[in-house]
Write an enzyme that holds these catalytic residues in place. Structure first.
Site, PDB file in Angstrom:
ATOM      1  N   CYS A 126       0.846  -1.199   0.000  1.00  0.00           N
ATOM      2  CA  CYS A 126       0.000   0.000   0.000  1.00  0.00           C
ATOM      3  C   CYS A 126       0.877   1.243   0.000  1.00  0.00           C
ATOM      4  CB  CYS A 126      -0.912  -0.004   1.224  1.00  0.00           C
ATOM      5  SG  CYS A 126       0.010   0.097   2.774  1.00  0.00           S
TER       6      CYS A 126
ATOM      7  N   CYS B  65       4.908   1.633   3.899  1.00  0.00           N
ATOM      8  CA  CYS B  65       6.282   1.623   4.427  1.00  0.00           C
ATOM      9  C   CYS B  65       7.086   2.770   3.824  1.00  0.00           C
ATOM     10  CB  CYS B  65       6.949   0.280   4.145  1.00  0.00           C
ATOM     11  SG  CYS B  65       6.199  -1.074   5.067  1.00  0.00           S
TER      12      CYS B  65
ATOM     13  N   CYS C 126       4.205  -7.229   5.083  1.00  0.00           N
ATOM     14  CA  CYS C 126       3.916  -7.942   3.825  1.00  0.00           C
ATOM     15  C   CYS C 126       5.175  -8.554   3.218  1.00  0.00           C
ATOM     16  CB  CYS C 126       3.264  -6.993   2.824  1.00  0.00           C
ATOM     17  SG  CYS C 126       1.776  -6.218   3.448  1.00  0.00           S
TER      18      CYS C 126
ATOM     19  N   CYS D  47       3.776  -3.137  10.762  1.00  0.00           N
ATOM     20  CA  CYS D  47       2.904  -2.652   9.690  1.00  0.00           C
ATOM     21  C   CYS D  47       2.474  -1.224   9.996  1.00  0.00           C
ATOM     22  CB  CYS D  47       1.688  -3.565   9.585  1.00  0.00           C
ATOM     23  SG  CYS D  47       0.550  -3.148   8.268  1.00  0.00           S
TER      24      CYS D  47
ATOM     25  N   HIS E 298       4.910  -6.937  25.741  1.00  0.00           N
ATOM     26  CA  HIS E 298       4.357  -7.185  27.075  1.00  0.00           C
ATOM     27  C   HIS E 298       5.341  -6.820  28.187  1.00  0.00           C
ATOM     28  CE1 HIS E 298       1.606  -9.351  29.719  1.00  0.00           C
ATOM     29  NE2 HIS E 298       2.545 -10.196  30.100  1.00  0.00           N
TER      30      HIS E 298
ATOM     31  N   CYS F  12       5.358  -3.081  28.695  1.00  0.00           N
ATOM     32  CA  CYS F  12       4.062  -2.398  28.645  1.00  0.00           C
ATOM     33  C   CYS F  12       3.707  -1.817  30.012  1.00  0.00           C
ATOM     34  CB  CYS F  12       2.986  -3.396  28.215  1.00  0.00           C
ATOM     35  SG  CYS F  12       1.350  -2.668  28.144  1.00  0.00           S
TER      36      CYS F  12
ATOM     37  N   CYS G 167      -5.291  -3.879  31.526  1.00  0.00           N
ATOM     38  CA  CYS G 167      -4.703  -4.678  30.442  1.00  0.00           C
ATOM     39  C   CYS G 167      -5.714  -4.934  29.315  1.00  0.00           C
ATOM     40  CB  CYS G 167      -4.228  -6.004  31.026  1.00  0.00           C
ATOM     41  SG  CYS G 167      -3.735  -7.179  29.766  1.00  0.00           S
TER      42      CYS G 167
ATOM     43  N   CYS H  77       8.439  -1.212  20.292  1.00  0.00           N
ATOM     44  CA  CYS H  77       7.419  -0.146  20.188  1.00  0.00           C
ATOM     45  C   CYS H  77       7.160   0.594  21.506  1.00  0.00           C
ATOM     46  CB  CYS H  77       6.098  -0.706  19.668  1.00  0.00           C
ATOM     47  SG  CYS H  77       6.229  -1.563  18.109  1.00  0.00           S
TER      48      CYS H  77
ATOM     49  N   CYS I  55       0.613   2.004  19.850  1.00  0.00           N
ATOM     50  CA  CYS I  55      -0.731   1.406  19.859  1.00  0.00           C
ATOM     51  C   CYS I  55      -1.357   1.330  21.252  1.00  0.00           C
ATOM     52  CB  CYS I  55      -0.665   0.015  19.238  1.00  0.00           C
ATOM     53  SG  CYS I  55       0.166   0.010  17.644  1.00  0.00           S
TER      54      CYS I  55
ATOM     55  N   CYS J 113      -2.256  -4.442  20.938  1.00  0.00           N
ATOM     56  CA  CYS J 113      -1.205  -4.793  19.973  1.00  0.00           C
ATOM     57  C   CYS J 113      -1.750  -5.892  19.064  1.00  0.00           C
ATOM     58  CB  CYS J 113       0.041  -5.277  20.725  1.00  0.00           C
ATOM     59  SG  CYS J 113       1.273  -6.031  19.639  1.00  0.00           S
TER      60      CYS J 113
HETATM   61  S1  SF4 Z   1      -2.005  -4.552  27.214  1.00  0.00           S
HETATM   62 FE1  SF4 Z   1      -1.082  -6.246  26.038  1.00  0.00          FE
HETATM   63  S2  SF4 Z   1       1.119  -5.974  26.237  1.00  0.00           S
HETATM   64 FE2  SF4 Z   1       0.146  -4.690  27.790  1.00  0.00          FE
HETATM   65  S3  SF4 Z   1       0.109  -5.972  29.632  1.00  0.00           S
HETATM   66 FE3  SF4 Z   1      -1.832  -6.320  28.595  1.00  0.00          FE
HETATM   67  S4  SF4 Z   1      -1.462  -8.103  27.274  1.00  0.00           S
HETATM   68 FE4  SF4 Z   1       0.529  -7.316  27.906  1.00  0.00          FE
HETATM   69  S1  SF4 Z   2       2.555  -2.323  19.341  1.00  0.00           S
HETATM   70 FE1  SF4 Z   2       2.108  -4.257  18.299  1.00  0.00          FE
HETATM   71  S2  SF4 Z   2       0.579  -3.728  16.690  1.00  0.00           S
HETATM   72 FE2  SF4 Z   2       1.536  -1.805  17.407  1.00  0.00          FE
HETATM   73  S3  SF4 Z   2       3.209  -1.478  15.918  1.00  0.00           S
HETATM   74 FE3  SF4 Z   2       4.102  -2.538  17.702  1.00  0.00          FE
HETATM   75  S4  SF4 Z   2       4.008  -4.747  17.177  1.00  0.00           S
HETATM   76 FE4  SF4 Z   2       2.637  -3.658  15.748  1.00  0.00          FE
END
Ligand code: SF4
Ligand code: SF4
Length: 327
Positions: free
Chosen positions: A61, A64, A156, A188, A226, A229, A253, A268, A280, A287
């Site tokens: 698309c 990138c 992709c 992506c 995770h 996060c 969560c 990320c 995200c 995610c």
């Molecule tokens: S939101 Fe997703 S990455 Fe964050 S603690 Fe929950 S399961 Fe793990």
């Molecule tokens: S947080 Fe997850 S969905 Fe968002 S860009 Fe990173 S790997 Fe992809």
């Protein structure tokens, strides 16, 4: 010393055509036309010393490409114009038709270039993706033969991504070029820092960065989403967001909303996106696991916990595999 426009004219490009092109490209790169013209001129002066790059687009698309051209640090212009010689890029190049084809063939003949591939390759039938009357698959195979390094960018080109779920049955470079050494930069779209860092690493060391077992640079893909996060404490304490309208659950969560972060590796949460502004999960989206070979088909449905991968995440949690001492 020649002025920038004089230098460009000396390469057989008319002022009128070049200024028209500069206006479009300067807007794309977010710089002034003067700066763009000067950089192009400087790049032409140095072109013979810089590693050539061919950027092919298949079933994509152009996301990138857009992601990469939005990079601010270092600016895409610095990389494209000062550090590499971008010989062929269907979206960004000024040339078209036979001139573009000539630039591609001349570079392939030379060899030793960096080959960047964006978009998947159809495995069901070559006719799903033809470029200049030739199957994209044949072009990729040809360009890969004499490449000094091959980089697959985005979900992709690395593992098939969304086109893998279409009748074209898109596949990534690993399957299209079995046995070839590749650098895979999924997500992506591709994260611009991942691509810039990988290209600059190759240019400055002449080597590919250390990779994981599926070809991703360890500097970007060694840790799970995770583990970094900020909602992680809620996962450990079984506080899962189920009702978007309940303000008390807002920070909980997102696993029950389909988050695949426990089985997705990428930086990320630390690097973030859009020049470090957000990513995200911090803006409330689970995610989708776009850094993994299972994206998109096996990660679906994306926003509920009904996929086999979500079920596996909860089974692993039940078995204590995400306890801090085990993860
Ligand atoms: S939101 Fe997703 S990455 Fe964050 S603690 Fe929950 S399961 Fe793990
Ligand atoms: S947080 Fe997850 S969905 Fe968002 S860009 Fe990173 S790997 Fe992809």
């Amino acid at each position: 010393m020649k002025k920038p426009l004089e230098l460009i004219e000396s390469h057989g490009v008319s002022r009128r055509d070049f200024l028209k092109y500069s206006a479009v490209m300067a807007a794309l790169f977010g710089i002034s036309e003067f700066e763009f013209t000067t950089k192009i001129a400087q790049a032409m002066e140095k072109a013979s010393q810089k590693p050539p790059v061919i950027w092919l687009e298949g079933q994509d698309c152009a996301g990138c490409t857009i992601s990469f051209t939005q990079i601010l640090n270092p600016p895409a212009t610095t990389i494209i114009l000062d550090k590499i010689s971008l010989r062929y890029h269907e979206t960004a190049m000024a040339a078209a038709g036979h001139l573009a084809e000539k630039a591609y063939h001349d570079t392939v003949k030379e060899g030793g270039y960096v080959l960047v591939v964006e978009g998947s390759i159809p495995s069901a039938d070559d006719r799903f993706c033809m470029v200049g009357g030739r199957p994209f698959k044949a072009i990729v195979e040809e360009a890969a033969q004499k490449a000094g390094a091959i980089i697959a960018v985005g979900a992709c080109a690395t593992f098939g991504g969304i086109p893998a779920a279409t009748p074209s049955k898109g596949i990534g470079l690993g399957k299209a070029l079995p046995g070839k050494a590749l650098i895979n930069l999924p997500t992506c779209p591709v994260h611009p820092d991942h691509l810039a860092g990988t290209v600059l690493y190759f240019l400055t060391t002449g080597k590919v960065p250390p990779l994981d077992k599926i070809g991703r640079p360890l500097i970007y893909f060694s840790e799970s989403i995770h583990d970094n996060c900020r909602r992680r404490a809620h996962f450990d304490a079984n506080r899962f967001l189920e009702d978007w309208n309940d303000p008390n659950q807002r920070e909980w969560c997102l696993a029950k909303k389909g988050c695949k972060g426990p089985l997705a590796n990428s930086d990320c949460p630390i690097r973030r996106w859009n020049d470090g502004i957000n990513f995200c999960i911090d803006c409330g989206a689970p995610c989708m696991g776009c850094s993994e070979p299972e994206f998109y088909l096996d990660m679906s449905p994306l926003y509920t916990a009904e996929s086999e991968i979500s079920k596996r995440i909860f089974a692993m949690k039940e078995a204590g595999l995400f306890n801090r001492e085990n993860s």
